[in-house]
Write an enzyme that holds these catalytic residues in place. Structure first.
Site, PDB file in Angstrom:
ATOM      1  N   GLU A 178     -33.549  21.192 -34.775  1.00 28.85           N
ATOM      2  CA  GLU A 178     -34.133  22.265 -33.966  1.00 28.85           C
ATOM      3  C   GLU A 178     -35.399  22.852 -34.570  1.00 28.85           C
ATOM      4  O   GLU A 178     -36.381  23.065 -33.868  1.00 28.85           O
ATOM      5  CB  GLU A 178     -33.104  23.386 -33.743  1.00 28.85           C
ATOM      6  CG  GLU A 178     -32.081  23.100 -32.664  1.00 28.85           C
ATOM      7  CD  GLU A 178     -30.920  22.259 -33.142  1.00 28.85           C
ATOM      8  OE1 GLU A 178     -30.843  21.978 -34.361  1.00 28.85           O
ATOM      9  OE2 GLU A 178     -30.079  21.877 -32.321  1.00 28.85           O
ATOM     10  N   HIS A 247     -20.809  29.773 -31.062  1.00 33.91           N
ATOM     11  CA  HIS A 247     -21.409  29.188 -29.873  1.00 33.91           C
ATOM     12  C   HIS A 247     -21.477  30.171 -28.702  1.00 33.91           C
ATOM     13  O   HIS A 247     -21.645  29.752 -27.561  1.00 33.91           O
ATOM     14  CB  HIS A 247     -20.624  27.947 -29.427  1.00 33.91           C
ATOM     15  CG  HIS A 247     -20.870  26.750 -30.297  1.00 33.91           C
ATOM     16  ND1 HIS A 247     -20.477  26.682 -31.599  1.00 33.91           N
ATOM     17  CD2 HIS A 247     -21.483  25.566 -30.036  1.00 33.91           C
ATOM     18  CE1 HIS A 247     -20.821  25.507 -32.110  1.00 33.91           C
ATOM     19  NE2 HIS A 247     -21.432  24.813 -31.178  1.00 33.91           N
TER      20      HIS A 247
END
Lengths: 443, 369
Positions: A178, A247
């Site tokens: 990322e 998450h």
């Protein structure tokens, strides 16, 4: 006789399509044999038999859509029980428990500013895909990159079909990196392209936040207006379903605090499409926050060219007694609460902020002037939230219009727990919105 | 004849001898690991420059040196604020590299960026006025020493976060490849930045996608106060790309002709579509990490030895005179001319007005929403 129930094949799957049977009645299957293809909201999955035996009945026809998780779909008699009467034993094999999704259901939407032209029913997922495809057709410098966006067709199927239409030079699978690909995309934007960088979820964008803020958001200012950085960082944000603390987080307030960024968090498919198109066309860096639980929800989307202006809130439901301000999935919660309140004779106006930065202060204040009471509904933590910001705006510029203190209804101020009951307790709920609305109405 | 000092390298890198030094062909490491069998460029040759090229490189290095000295003085006078990282000692790296690049190529670096801007041909006045925080500065006084850009010159900053420019540079290369415009990107970073994870994320994608990018590690031996071998398990930084099949070369960054020879070869490689390349430039900064660094982590003798034996400007000067391209007087004339340019830039930077207060809120967003 043991039956196989339709299993949940993703955290958010509630139903599926039985695309194809690969076995017929009378076939003998071994453990591990593929017996059916199931289409979920994200992908086509193969269903395997856990135990061997003889197929005695197909309980759901091939092609059946909307089969609920937990529905018996096939009966397989064990090797030592062929021809035996149905045993009383509990169902064998993947004993799937239908995950009770805590997601608030899509409430019926009454839209005062509803489009007048022809529309069609589309999921948020399809609307986002169409927005990207249309902008990629119109502008050759637009490309999309991220994990699994190309050959896999998107981890959440949002980029489905783009590889086929635009090819691997414009639809680019990245390694799981990322920080690196957010930086690379930002550099490409500085170099004159218009990247759409997909994060599989915004939770992973925390590894890349330096580039979003230090490299993308500040460049125009630091360069005295010379260097632009037209990039869209997009992906699902907020809690999904039973994926627990790491998450499940709403980053809206984080990004919305940064000057130099545009932050968008739509609720409906028409806004998702129109705002994503506007985001891609924007000369500024945009953080575009989607929501996994909304991807499969359907809304009316105007046919043809549909661009929604950035920075404008929307009155999703008109009302006169109290204003409910929200964004993203919280809008569904607010609409559900408004229905309950209506049954009690309280008329709630629901405002969807749609853009978190720049925030449409005027729309919030105009509604407050009308109702004199306001509750903020946010699927996120309460501290230093968008709710906090709305409350500050009401204090600063709406004080004389207030007949009651502004209240906020948010998630609990804890990391999101896994257990179903705790998760439910942690997430924002319509009944709490109803209570808060009653409280500010003193009813 | 002037020559780079071998003791400089061995003294700072665990006594390992340096590979690929164009001017010390006999100093190959005895036990270098076996290299992968993927394609890699030949050992670069030292650039053979014309008189004009030599004098031009000399002029540019002197310009950077004098500019940085003046910036240091202005900092001492309180005219430059915040952080100010000087490039003195490292001039050969950027001057040798930039000499071989073409208009349209992209350059990006970290916060030690004044030299890169001057080597890109950006007006010294606009750079100095940015350092003093004036409206005439290249970022209108809003960026300062670490955040300067010139899209016109292909200079994409000027980035204050260590190593952020590495994936950004790979992204600039991605844009060149996407447009198929034949240009390349050069991303400069330091030995300190070479330990950041994002550098390797960028290496991986650059090689995977055959991006036209040259990664340049300006190894000045110290990441602020930490010497390379105290911070790097593999201190031969040119090897840092091997896991990603990015070939690396080590270059004497104190010798502008060695740098230019390596630049020529690297550019040919990258422009030829062979993917990224890593150049480790062994160099040295004479000043502290920033103006506020007393540099107690190294001895005065070490710095003095570098200045006396390996100075890139003195080295080139010596070579120009030896070869009879120009005499001392001719070079002095260049020095004088450069001093004037720098003095003019400093005067301009001190006299130029500060930005109007209205500038506070401009350039946040381009669009109107």
């Amino acid at each position: 006789m043991p039956q196989i129930l339709l299993p949940a094949m993703s955290p958010t799957m509630e139903e599926g399509t039985l695309a194809k049977w690969l076995v017929a009645v009378g076939d003998v299957v071994k453990p591990g044999d593929v017996i059916a293809e199931i289409e979920t909201d994200k992908a086509t999955m193969e269903l395997e038999a856990d135990d061997g035996g003889t197929v005695t009945a197909l309980l759901v026809a091939a092609g059946a859509e909307g089969v609920k998780v937990g529905t018996p779909i096939i009966a397989i008699a064990g090797e030592d029980e062929a021809e035996a009467p149905a045993p009383a034993a509990p169902a064998a094999t993947p004993a799937p428990v239908a995950a009770p999704a805590p997601a608030p259901a899509a409430a019926p939407v009454t839209t005062p500013e509803a489009a007048t032209g022809p529309t069609r029913r589309q999921t948020v997922r399809e609307a986002l895909r169409d927005a990207m495809a249309e902008e990629m057709r119109a502008d050759g410098t637009v490309f999309v990159m991220g994990e699994e966006v190309a050959e896999y067709q998107g981890a959440y199927k949002v980029t489905q079909g783009l590889l086929e239409e635009f090819g691997p030079a414009r639809v680019i699978d990245t390694p799981i990196t990322e920080y690196g690909f957010a930086g690379l995309g930002t550099g490409a934007a500085m170099g004159g392209l218009k990247p759409i960088v997909e994060f599989m979820t915004f939770n992973f964008a925390m590894q890349a936040i330096d580039h979003i803020i230090n490299s993308a958001a500040k460049t125009l200012y630091m360069s005295g207006g010379q260097m632009r950085c037209p990039i869209v960082f997009r992906g699902p944000n907020g809690a999904a379903s039973r994926v627990a603390a790491q998450h499940s987080q709403n980053f809206g307030p984080w990004y919305a605090s940064v000057p130099g960024l545009i932050v968008i968090a739509p609720y409906s498919a028409d806004d998702a499409k129109g705002l994503l198109k506007a985001a891609i066309r924007s000369p500024d860096p945009v953080v575009f926050l989607e929501n996994e639980l909304l991807y499969g929800q359907s809304f009316d989307v105007p046919d043809g060219e549909h661009v929604v202006p950035i920075g404008k809130a929307r009155v999703v439901r008109a009302g006169s007694d109290v204003t409910l301000v929200s964004y993203s999935i919280g809008v569904g919660v607010a609409l559900a609460a408004a229905d309950t309140l209506a049954a009690d004779g309280i008329s709630a106006e629901v405002i969807d902020l749609r853009t978190l930065r720049p925030l449409d202060r005027a729309s919030v204040l105009a509604s407050l002037k009308k109702t004199n009471r306001l509750v903020v509904v946010e699927e996120g933590w309460p501290t230093c939230s968008i709710a906090s910001e709305i409350m500050a705006i009401c204090m600063e510029d709406g004080f004389d219009d207030l007949d009651a203190p502004v209240l906020r209804v948010t998630n609990a101020d804890v990391p999101l727990p896994y257990a179903a009951n705790l998760e439910k307790a942690a997430l924002v709920k319509a009944e709490d919105v109803v209570s808060a609305a009653r409280a500010v109405c003193y009813r | 004849m002037w020559a780079p000092s071998a003791t400089f390298y061995t003294g700072l890198s665990r006594q390992r001898k340096v590979k690929h030094l164009a001017r010390s062909p006999g100093s190959k490491a005895a036990s270098a690991p076996k290299k992968g069998d993927w394609p890699r460029p030949h050992e670069p040759e030292r650039f053979v420059a014309s008189r004009e090229q030599l004098l031009d490189m000399y002029r540019q290095m002197v310009l950077i040196r004098r500019f940085e000295e003046r910036a240091g003085q202005l900092y001492g006078m309180g005219q430059i604020g915040g952080f100010c990282h000087l490039y003195i000692g490292q001039e050969a790296v950027v001057v040798g590299m930039q000499a071989e690049l073409s208009r349209g190529d992209s350059i990006i670096t970290g916060y030690r960026d004044h030299g890169h801007m001057l080597a890109c041909g950006i007006d010294a006045k606009a750079v100095m006025a940015e350092l003093t925080g004036r409206a005439a500065g290249i970022s209108r006084g809003k960026g300062g020493s670490m955040h300067m850009f010139s899209v016109e010159h292909g200079f994409y900053g000027g980035h204050g976060i260590v190593a952020a420019q590495v994936p950004l540079g790979a992204g600039l290369a991605f844009a060149h490849k996407y447009r198929n415009d034949g240009h390349i990107a050069v991303t400069y970073f330091g030995d300190g930045a070479s330990n950041q994870g994002q550098v390797y994320e960028a290496f991986n994608m650059a090689e995977l996608w055959t991006l036209p990018v040259i990664f340049i590690i300006e190894n000045n031996q110290y990441a602020m106060g930490t010497s390379v071998n105290r911070a790097s398990a593999e201190d031969q930084l040119y090897r840092r790309g091997e896991s990603f099949r990015v070939p690396g070369l080590q270059v004497d960054g104190m010798d502008v002709l060695a740098v230019r020879g390596a630049a020529k070869q690297a550019i040919e490689w990258v422009r030829g579509g062979k993917g990224p390349l890593l150049l480790e430039m062994k160099t040295y900064r004479y000043r502290g990490h920033s103006m506020s660094d007393p540099a107690k982590y190294r001895s005065r003798e070490e710095v003095q030895a570098m200045r006396e034996k390996s100075d890139p400007i003195e080295g080139l000067k010596h070579e120009i005179i030896e070869a009879g391209h120009a005499d001392e007087a001719a070079l002095k004339a260049i020095d004088r001319e450069v001093r004037e340019v720098v003095a003019e830039a400093a005067d301009f930077a001190l006299e130029a007005p500060e930005p109007a207060l209205a500038e506070l809120t401009t350039d946040v967003l381009l669009g109107t929403y």
